[in-house]
Design an enzyme around this catalytic site. Structure first.
Site, mmCIF file in Angstrom:
data_model
loop_
_atom_site.group_PDB
_atom_site.id
_atom_site.type_symbol
_atom_site.label_atom_id
_atom_site.label_comp_id
_atom_site.label_asym_id
_atom_site.label_seq_id
_atom_site.Cartn_x
_atom_site.Cartn_y
_atom_site.Cartn_z
ATOM 1 N N ASP A 205 34.320 -37.249 12.561
ATOM 2 C CA ASP A 205 35.751 -37.331 12.831
ATOM 3 C C ASP A 205 36.395 -37.784 11.540
ATOM 4 O OD1 ASP A 205 38.296 -38.181 13.447
ATOM 5 O OD2 ASP A 205 37.715 -39.327 15.222
ATOM 6 N N TYR B 151 34.321 -51.934 15.580
ATOM 7 C CA TYR B 151 34.669 -50.663 16.227
ATOM 8 C C TYR B 151 35.485 -49.804 15.273
ATOM 9 C CZ TYR B 151 36.622 -47.246 19.394
ATOM 10 O OH TYR B 151 36.979 -46.061 19.984
ATOM 11 N N LYS C 149 34.448 -43.967 18.536
ATOM 12 C CA LYS C 149 33.262 -43.855 19.384
ATOM 13 C C LYS C 149 32.237 -42.928 18.720
ATOM 14 C CE LYS C 149 31.877 -45.900 23.042
ATOM 15 N NZ LYS C 149 31.676 -47.354 22.937
HETATM 16 P P1 13P Z 1 37.299 -41.213 18.573
HETATM 17 O O1 13P Z 1 36.030 -41.973 18.481
HETATM 18 O O2 13P Z 1 37.118 -39.858 19.156
HETATM 19 O O3 13P Z 1 37.984 -41.186 17.246
HETATM 20 O O4 13P Z 1 38.247 -41.963 19.582
HETATM 21 C C1 13P Z 1 38.551 -43.278 19.307
HETATM 22 C C2 13P Z 1 39.423 -43.934 20.289
HETATM 23 O O5 13P Z 1 39.467 -45.148 20.234
HETATM 24 C C3 13P Z 1 40.167 -43.163 21.273
HETATM 25 O O6 13P Z 1 41.021 -43.983 22.044
HETATM 26 MG MG MG Z 2 39.208 -40.200 16.161
HETATM 27 MG MG MG Z 3 35.918 -38.359 18.332
#
Ligand code: 13P
Ligand code: MG
Ligand code: MG
Length: 390
Positions: A12, A236, A239
């Site tokens: 990402d 964090y 994800k």
């Molecule tokens: P991603 O991991 O897909 O970037 O999403 C992060 C997130 O916190 C969505 O609310």
């Molecule tokens: Mg993202």
């Molecule tokens: Mg993502």
């Protein structure tokens, strides 16, 4: 030909208006780089897609798993897409590129990696080579634990397991994702170790399937990117959004046997801020994450490979079409039900997962203000578990 390798690398590196999807210019850039790499002979074939805000580069080549040139190429594709994301002010530009410049392969640097090397002679027992690529967004790496277990170890889902080619079962390589000291793996055999496999895989946040092997043919059937971004970053950053390559048909389960467990739309950790427990909704490839909540999604497409290692000129999208509409509807209903209890209990991930996010600061700050009933504070503030790496 020498052994063929399939490498799937995803990251990402920025998206439009939130964590939705990469921009067209970013996708064009990665597609261009992949076409150039094919022209100069680095890869045999390549295919670029996105699932939510994650860009996945699928490549065939003869350089083996963990090859530095292949990994550096993917990293550079993501760097170029990051520059575009930055110049257009997109959200989370470069999100998954967690180190400045990995010196070798990109495992542990942020991008997810799933790779599979095999003899590609197109002779028995693999007279035809077909595989599927899975990509999920808004969820942790354990999202495939249940569906892959059911597809490779449960004849209720894969009746093919009762056939001579598969009746000896499959070996599951399971990784302890909490171990940041290295890839710590146990090998367990289905069917005899099925309960032990389940005992580990039930914990989607700690244990993940790393790979699966045919016990009859000692052939690698599946490779999954099982790594935790928060273990790399210490906080964090987004994800994990796992990817996988799964070879299918013949000596392996058929696509329909492998995808039927996804009809459950089972609950996984992820969703908004990676903090909730929500159903995994099967969607067509190149779907953006929109709509209420931030529902975890998974795409699955199938390819064939010709004798020279080229992919079929088009792919079969296993989660497209009306047969999945009912599952999507049920996933949405399950999501609405779960979210109706908001932050309470099982609707959100346990503190051990949230400790990598700002929740740790909020809860830690409050815990410091606790006092015993008689007013004294010494010893009243129980330690808030420290994040494993900070
Ligand atoms: P991603 O991991 O897909 O970037 O999403 C992060 C997130 O916190 C969505 O609310
Ligand atoms: Mg993202
Ligand atoms: Mg993502």
């Amino acid at each position: 030909m020498p052994k063929l390798t399939l490498s799937l690398i995803k990251a990402d590196v920025g998206s439009i208006g939130g964590h939705t999807k990469p921009s067209k210019r970013m996708m064009d850039s990665v597609n261009h780089e992949v076409a150039e790499a094919q022209k100069r002979g680095l890869i045999i074939d390549g295919f670029v897609s996105h699932t939510g805000d994650d860009i996945a580069i699928l490549m065939s080549h003869t350089k083996g798993e963990g090859n530095v040139q292949i990994h550096q190429f993917a990293w550079n594709c993501f760097l170029k897409a990051t520059e575009i994301a930055k110049s257009y002010g997109l959200y989370g530009a470069g999100q998954d590129l967690l180190v400045d410049a990995p010196s070798g392969n990109v495992r542990g640097a942020g991008p997810a990696v799933a790779e599979l090397e095999f003899e590609h002679s197109l002779k028995s027992p693999r007279a035809a080579e077909s595989f599927m690529m899975l990509a999920a967004d808004k969820c942790g790496p354990g999202a495939y634990n249940l569906p892959l277990y059911l597809g490779f170890a449960d004849p209720m889902y894969c009746a093919g397991l009762m056939l001579p080619n598969m009746i000896k079962g499959f070996t599951f390589h399971i990784i302890d994702m909490d171990n940041t000291g290295g890839d710590s793996i146990i090998q367990l055999n289905a069917p005899e170790d099925a309960y032990k496999i389940a005992a580990l895989l039930r914990d989607n946040e700690r244990f993940g399937i790393d790979s699966i092997y045919s016990r009859t043919y000692d052939e690698k059937a599946a490779a999954v990117s099982a790594q935790r971004l928060h273990s790399i970053a210490g906080k964090y950053t987004g994800k994990d959004d796992p990817i996988a390559i799964v070879r299918d048909q013949g000596i392996f389960p058929a696509p329909e046997e492998l995808i039927s467990p996804f009809a459950k739309a089972h609950f996984v950790g992820g969703d908004a801020r990676g903090s909730h427990v929500m159903p995994l909704m099967p969607v067509p490839l190149n779907t953006a994450v929109t709509g209420m909540y931030c529902l975890p999604i998974v795409a699955c497409v199938g390819f064939s490979v010709n004798k020279d290692g080229y992919f079929s000129d088009s792919y079969a999208d296993f989660f497209d079409g009306s047969s999945w509409d009912e599952v999507r509807r049920r996933a949405q209903v399950k999501g609405i039900e779960m979210r109706s209890q908001g932050w309470s209990g099982a609707a959100m991930l346990p503190y051990t997962e949230l400790e990598y996010s700002g929740f740790r600061d909020t809860v830690g700050g409050l815990v410091k203000q606790f006092a015993f009933r008689d007013g004294h504070r010494a010893g009243a503030a129980a330690e808030v578990a420290a994040a494993k790496k900070s």
